[in-house]
Every structure is written in C-alpha cells, then in structure tokens.
Design a protein around this motif. Structure first.
Motif, mmCIF file in Angstrom:
data_model
loop_
_atom_site.group_PDB
_atom_site.id
_atom_site.type_symbol
_atom_site.label_atom_id
_atom_site.label_comp_id
_atom_site.label_asym_id
_atom_site.label_seq_id
_atom_site.Cartn_x
_atom_site.Cartn_y
_atom_site.Cartn_z
ATOM 1 N N PRO A 337 56.464 40.550 35.186
ATOM 2 C CA PRO A 337 56.205 39.898 33.906
ATOM 3 C C PRO A 337 55.320 38.663 34.097
ATOM 4 N N ASN A 338 54.494 38.415 33.085
ATOM 5 C CA ASN A 338 53.684 37.190 33.042
ATOM 6 C C ASN A 338 52.543 37.084 34.040
ATOM 7 N N VAL A 339 52.240 38.172 34.727
ATOM 8 C CA VAL A 339 51.125 38.094 35.673
ATOM 9 C C VAL A 339 49.790 38.221 34.944
ATOM 10 N N GLY A 340 49.853 38.681 33.682
ATOM 11 C CA GLY A 340 48.627 38.758 32.880
ATOM 12 C C GLY A 340 48.222 40.179 32.519
ATOM 13 N N LYS A 341 49.182 41.101 32.501
ATOM 14 C CA LYS A 341 48.853 42.498 32.210
ATOM 15 C C LYS A 341 48.332 42.676 30.784
ATOM 16 N N SER A 342 49.084 42.111 29.818
ATOM 17 C CA SER A 342 48.599 42.302 28.442
ATOM 18 C C SER A 342 47.287 41.570 28.216
ATOM 19 N N SER A 343 47.139 40.422 28.863
ATOM 20 C CA SER A 343 45.867 39.699 28.704
ATOM 21 C C SER A 343 44.717 40.532 29.260
ATOM 22 N N LEU A 344 44.951 41.193 30.408
ATOM 23 C CA LEU A 344 43.903 42.040 30.978
ATOM 24 C C LEU A 344 43.624 43.245 30.075
ATOM 25 N N VAL A 356 48.791 40.042 22.162
ATOM 26 C CA VAL A 356 49.186 39.274 23.350
ATOM 27 C C VAL A 356 50.649 38.866 23.259
ATOM 28 N N SER A 357 51.140 38.351 24.392
ATOM 29 C CA SER A 357 52.574 38.074 24.466
ATOM 30 C C SER A 357 53.033 37.066 23.419
ATOM 31 N N SER A 358 52.143 36.224 22.985
ATOM 32 C CA SER A 358 52.563 35.230 22.001
ATOM 33 C C SER A 358 53.010 35.883 20.691
ATOM 34 N N ARG A 390 57.050 44.735 27.689
ATOM 35 C CA ARG A 390 57.466 43.944 28.845
ATOM 36 C C ARG A 390 57.082 42.484 28.645
ATOM 37 N N ALA A 391 55.869 42.292 28.158
ATOM 38 C CA ALA A 391 55.394 40.923 27.956
ATOM 39 C C ALA A 391 56.284 40.213 26.947
ATOM 40 N N ALA A 392 56.651 40.930 25.875
ATOM 41 C CA ALA A 392 57.470 40.323 24.832
ATOM 42 C C ALA A 392 58.846 39.950 25.371
ATOM 43 N N ILE A 457 44.078 40.536 41.680
ATOM 44 C CA ILE A 457 44.615 39.181 41.795
ATOM 45 C C ILE A 457 44.100 38.442 40.556
ATOM 46 N N ASN A 458 45.008 38.290 39.596
ATOM 47 C CA ASN A 458 44.611 37.717 38.295
ATOM 48 C C ASN A 458 44.878 36.204 38.254
ATOM 49 N N LYS A 459 44.351 35.571 37.252
ATOM 50 C CA LYS A 459 44.418 34.113 37.061
ATOM 51 C C LYS A 459 43.623 33.399 38.162
ATOM 52 N N TRP A 460 42.586 34.058 38.644
ATOM 53 C CA TRP A 460 41.756 33.511 39.715
ATOM 54 C C TRP A 460 41.091 32.213 39.280
ATOM 55 N N ASP A 461 40.924 32.066 37.976
ATOM 56 C CA ASP A 461 40.342 30.816 37.459
ATOM 57 C C ASP A 461 41.222 29.618 37.773
ATOM 58 N N ALA A 462 42.540 29.860 37.936
ATOM 59 C CA ALA A 462 43.475 28.746 38.106
ATOM 60 C C ALA A 462 43.693 28.370 39.575
ATOM 61 N N THR A 492 40.309 38.568 39.350
ATOM 62 C CA THR A 492 39.917 38.482 37.941
ATOM 63 C C THR A 492 40.463 37.235 37.257
ATOM 64 N N SER A 493 39.886 36.987 36.101
ATOM 65 C CA SER A 493 40.500 36.043 35.172
ATOM 66 C C SER A 493 40.488 36.697 33.800
ATOM 67 N N ALA A 494 41.673 36.952 33.283
ATOM 68 C CA ALA A 494 41.744 37.555 31.952
ATOM 69 C C ALA A 494 41.280 36.553 30.914
ATOM 70 N N VAL A 495 41.371 35.260 31.254
ATOM 71 C CA VAL A 495 40.994 34.225 30.305
ATOM 72 C C VAL A 495 39.469 34.132 30.176
ATOM 73 N N THR A 496 38.791 34.049 31.327
ATOM 74 C CA THR A 496 37.320 33.950 31.254
ATOM 75 C C THR A 496 36.655 35.329 31.281
#
Ligand code: GDP
Length: 608
Positions: A337-344, A356-358, A390-392, A457-462, A492-496
């Motif tokens: 959970p929370n690794v960024g699957k739904s964002s990807l 998205v999870s929100s 899962r995200a929810a 490997i997600n959230k690479w931006d961080a 990757t970065s799901a954000v950027t």
C-alpha cells in the motif's frame, strides 16, 4: 533422382495445360513446374516427420524425438501452461534417447561476436505465440478414403483441436494449430465440421448452418460442411489417391475449386506414395491437373516436408496488427500500500479517467483497464479496481495487509507481466537501496508463478541524488531482489510523470521474451558451448560424469527447457545455476524467468 525427370519433362511438353496461365489459380505454375522437375525425386524420398518437429530451418536436421517423447513434451507444455507453479518435476521422465547427443550445427562462426550476432538475429526470427484468430486457415479436402484424416494428423502431430464458438457464427468451428519451418497456421477440421453441425443444439442453428454452406454446384464427393471449411480457409490442401490415380471425383472437386474458390492457393498432395522409387510415377499422372503434384505418404510422412514447404509460401503473412489486437499484454501492477500504484495507473491511463487514493470509497465497475497506445500497442491493466480498493483501504486503519497480499496474488496470476512497484523513500537507508522484506516476498511470488517482471522504483523525485545514485541503485536492486534478478528496473515519479511510459516499454520487452521460442538448433549450439567452457562435475569417488544428450524448449510463457541427460543427479545446483546464466548470457530473455528441467534415464530406473 528417379527416372522421373525426363518423363516429367516430356509430360510437360506433350500435355495440354488447360489452366496454366489462367489467373484463376493463385499459385505460379510455371516456376512451380520448373522447380518440381528438378526436385521431385527428392520430394519422394524426403524425411518423414510431423510439421511440429521442426520449428525453423537450419543447416543441421533437427534430431527427431520418438512419438512418446514428443507426446510427453506436449503434456509437459500443457501442464506448465495450465498451472506452472504446481508442476511436479518428478512426474515426468524420458526414455533413453537412441541417438547420443547430436553434434550441434557445424559451427562456422569463428568469433564470439559473430556468434552473438547470429543469436540475436535468431531472437527476432523466433516464433511468437500467435492467437488462433490471427492464424491463416488451411482446409484439407478430397474424396472419401484418400487419407485426409491421416494427413491431417500427420501435419498437426499431437496438437489438440480447439473449438471456437464465435459470436454471430451459428456453428462451432474446429481448428488445430500446426507449424512448419516457423510458419504457423490452423488446419480447419472439415471432418469435425461435418459432425459438429449435426450436433448443433437448436433446429434453427442447424438450418442456418446448412444455409451457410448451400453453395451451388457442390461436387457430390464433397460434404457440405467440408465446403464450409473451404469457404473460410485461405489455402487448400487437396488430397488425391496416388494408388488409384486421377478420378472423375477428383476432377469434379478441382473444377469446383476453380470456379468457386479461384483466388485460393491449392496444394495437391498425392497420398499413398509410400515407395520412393514409384512416387514420381504415381504423381506424374496428376500433372494433368495443372497443379504441381506432391507425392506424399501420410502414414510414413515421406514427402510431406516438400508439400508443406510449398504450402507455407502461399500462406498470407500473419497480420501483426491483428495479433496485437487479439493479444493485449496483460500487466498486473502490484506492490505494498501507498507505494504509488494508483498514482502510476493514473499517469498511465490519464488522470481524468482514474481515481486517486484521496477519493477513497469511490467504486468503479471495470476490473481491468484496457490501454491502447498511439503506436498500436495494447495493454490490459489487470485488477485496476483492486489497485484503487487497496489504496482506499490502505489509508484506513485495518485490513490493508491481508487484502493486499491475497489480491496481489490473484493479480499476479492473471497478468502476464507483473509490475512490482517499490517506494523509493522506504527502500532508501542512508542513501543506499535496502530491499524491504515484503517486496522481496512479492518478487518471490512473481518468479514462482512464472510471470515476467518489471521492477519500478517509484517516488524517485523524492530521493536525494548524486551523480551515480541511479546506477548504484540499479545494481543493488537486482542484486537484492534475487528472485527477479533478470527483471528490468525503471525509476519513476508518478507525480512528475518522469519515465512512467518506460514501464510499458519494459513490459512489452518482458512479454516478448516471456512468449519467446528459440530453435532447437540454436539451443543445442549454446548447450554445446556451455559444456565446452565448463564440463559437468565428476562425482566424488566415481568415474561417472554428467552428460547432456540433447536440449529442447518444451514451452513458452515462461520459456521452459528440458535437458535430456544421463543422470539428473550428476548436475549439481551450482552447475545448474552456471547453466542458466550461460543460457541467459547467450540467448537473452530479459524480463522473464526461464525454467530448466533435467531429465535423466536414471529417473526412469528409479521408478521401476
Ligand atoms: P497505492 O496505495 O500504491 O496505490 O499508492 P497511491 O498511488 O495511493 O499513493 C500513495 C501516496 O504516495 C499518495 O499520497 C501519492 O500522492 C504519493 N505518491 C505516489 N507516487 C508518488 C511519486 O512518484 N512521488 C511522490 N513524491 N509521491 C508519490
């Protein structure tokens, strides 16, 4: 060469060729004749064998498996395909091969670079698993008793017929997959069509079936259902009886083909030509038809190779677009959970359409999401509803882990490629990659089930980066995620949205390798070199040494190889690992697990 050359030459000059030059026939008769005159002697004495036995043409003839070995291999392939991880290695054995390990194709390649080049090109010639719908169809027709079913069985080997119940089609269609020198096609089971129409459940369906095939002027010897088989085929194998000679019934069928199916290529198989000495004479009479006759014996297999060579040149190319449409690459995005699957997922399919999870608690009907890229590639992202769920739940307090694990397992099984998403922040300790235990477990699951894998490997931006961070991570990820050390890693970065689309490129490559088949000749060439570099270890206090007789690829998805050896116990784990590494180094297979089974004569003795 028999006495046939001059005889056939004179036949050519003395006979009228009523149809030569007519555009009605879709094959080239003149060049065909010339070729036939020079090769027909060879045709009659050609090696026997089913179409399946040879996948690609190489200098060296492929060693034949015994029928029993072939059917065991098919059974093995079937069991791997149906439930790969439940496969019991000890369930399968082989009899001693008659031949010793065949010498691999004459190695004319001097340098390693050249050899690699050859392997590389082999990779691109390799046979892809083509869905039935995209295969060209071939009908086998002829009068009763000419040997249609025997020839059918000879061509298809032990492949099983597949029943298609296509929407909008009123009767079942029976096809059997066949393959010759890398060309795949489906043989239409006209016999099966005959019986299946009568078995159609409703009167209406039976009536429709006979309307479908109420072609005017059907020859008396041709069943209506067989005619329907011809209707849907691209090419036809017309079978005649070489012992009986050309009959009025044959001529009637040929006449009908010319009138009603003028555009379809026809290959004329003169069956029952068992004797190489007489084959050309038996076939000679059929030159009269304007078709090139191929003397064959469905019983012994003689001549079938030449006949199939001719057939496959007439088949239409398999439409790549059709394959892609028919077989989208199914991708399962998994991870804690929370690794960024739904964002990807959102980044891949477009924000507007996803949640998205929100927005937790939101439900969507679709379980899988289809994705069509502008370049025509098609993907199916499996259990996308599960990703959102899962995200929810993950952002709630309870149940996140359990739900995640069982759903992840289901998604891995349903997908062809598993995209394992790892949180770059969580796996970073003092600027170094350290694999979290649960991610290691997921990697194990993927490898055990035999799926292809892309590590993200997600959230690479961080992550704080220095010059070599990415390269160091790359090495560490593969070293620590040992079960999937063959996977491609994407940062990757799901954000950027950085490199997000590379996930799909890596998934395509992984799927291509997962479905890949390599030729027996190439495989045995690599085996020979592997053994030459490092011989199998000798057993302590014994003169016994491991020997590999022969290797073959038993299945694809994932590529599965069987080594026929003298005694499987003589091959240590260490040697087996070395062997797999060599196979990978020489042939490739990035992104997919491969399986190697070692089959010894010993294992059979153990059973007795
Ligand atoms: P899931 O449970 O794996 O589906 O994870 P989500 O997609 O719901 O993401 C969990 C949290 O991580 C959310 O707050 C996202 O905004 C955040 N997140 C996802 N991907 C990235 C990324 O690439 N970079 C950063 N910085 N945050 C991300």
């Amino acid at each position: 060469m028999g006495p046939c050359v001059s005889q056939l030459s004179s036949l050519c000059t003395h006979h009228h060729w009523p149809w030569l030059g007519r555009s009605l026939w879709a094959f080239s008769s003149h060049s065909g004749l010339a070729a036939a005159i020079s090769t027909s002697g060879a045709a009659a004495t050609s090696a026997s064998g089913t179409a399946k036995a040879t996948i690609e043409q190489h200098d060296e003839p492929e060693p034949d498996l015994t029928d029993e070995q072939q059917s065991e291999l098919d059974r093995l392939a079937g069991s791997i395909a149906s439930e790969s991880d439940d496969f019991d290695e000890d369930d399968w054995f082989t009899e001693e091969r008659e031949a010793e390990h065949p010498e691999a194709a004459e190695d004319k390649l001097s340098s390693k670079a050249e050899r690699k080049k050859r392997l590389w090109s082999d990779r691109y010639q390799s046979v892809r698993e083509v869905p039935f719908e995209a295969l060209p169809k071939v009908a086998v027709i002829g009068r009763p008793n000419v040997g249609k079913s025997a020839l059918f069985n000879r061509i298809t080997g032990s492949n099983k017929a597949i029943v298609f119940n296509e929407p909008g089609v009123t009767r079942d269609r029976l096809y059997t997959r066949a393959e010759w020198t890398g060309h795949e096609f489906a043989l239409v089971d006209t016999g099966g069509l005959m019986s299946s129409a009568a078995q159609l459940p409703t009167q209406e369906a039976r009536a429709q079936a006979s309307r479908d095939i109420s072609a005017a002027g059907l020859p008396s010897a041709i069943e209506r259902q067989a005619a329907a088989g011809v209707q849907e085929s691209h090419s036809i194998i017309m079978v005649v009886d070489g012992k009986v000679g050309l009959t009025a019934g044959d001529e009637e069928i040929l006449d009908w083909l010319r009138k009603s199916h003028s555009k379809k290529p026809v290959v004329l198989a003169v069956n029952k030509c068992e004797s190489p000495a007489k084959a050309d004479l038996q076939a000679a009479e059929f030159w009269n038809t304007g078709l090139e006759p191929f003397p064959v014996s469905a019983i012994s297999g003689a001549g079938t190779g030449e006949m199939l060579d001719s057939l496959v040149t007439k088949l239409p190319d398999i439409d790549q677009a059709e394959i892609d449409v028919a077989a989208p690459i199914s991708v399962a995005i998994i991870g804690r959970p929370n690794v960024g699957k739904s964002s990807l997922l959102n980044a891949l399919v477009g924000q507007e359409r996803s949640i998205v999870s929100s927005l937790r608690g939101t439900t969507r009907d679709a379980i899988d999401t289809e994705l069509l890229l502008p370049d025509g590639r098609q993907f199916k992202l499996v259990d996308t509803a599960g990703i959102r769920k899962r995200a929810a739940i993950a952002s709630g307090k309870d149940g996140a882990e359990t739900l995640s694990a069982s759903r992840a397992m289901g998604a891995i099984r349903r997908g062809e490629v598993a995209v394992l998403v790892i949180d770059a922040i969580e796996c970073t300790e003092s600027g170094r990659f350290v694999v979290p235990t649960q991610d290691f477990r997921l990697a194990e699951l993927i490898a055990n089930v035999g799926r292809a894998c892309v590590v993200v490997i997600n959230k690479w931006d961080a992550v704080e980066k220095e010059t070599n961070t990415l390269r160091d991570y790359q090495k560490e990820v593969l070293a620590q995620l040992r079960p999937v050390s063959w996977a491609t890693v994407v940062f990757t970065s799901a954000v950027t949205k950085q490199r997000v689309m590379q996930i799909l490129d890596a998934a395509s490559l992984a799927s291509e390798n997962h479905r890949r088949r390599i030729s027996t000749a190439t495989l045995n060439m690599v085996v020979k070199e592997t053994v030459a570099w490092r011989a199998p270890p000798q057993v302590k206090n014994s003169y016994r040494k491991g020997r590999i007789y022969y290797a073959t690829q038993a299945a694809a998805s994932p590529p599965t190889f069987v080594m026929f050896v003298n005694d499987a116990k003589l091959f240590s784990d260490d040697y087996r690992k070395y062997f797999e590494r060599q196979l990978r180094d020489n042939i490739g297979f990035p992104g997919t697990p491969i399986r190697i089974f070692w089959r010894g004569k010993q294992s059979q003795r153990d059973r007795d």
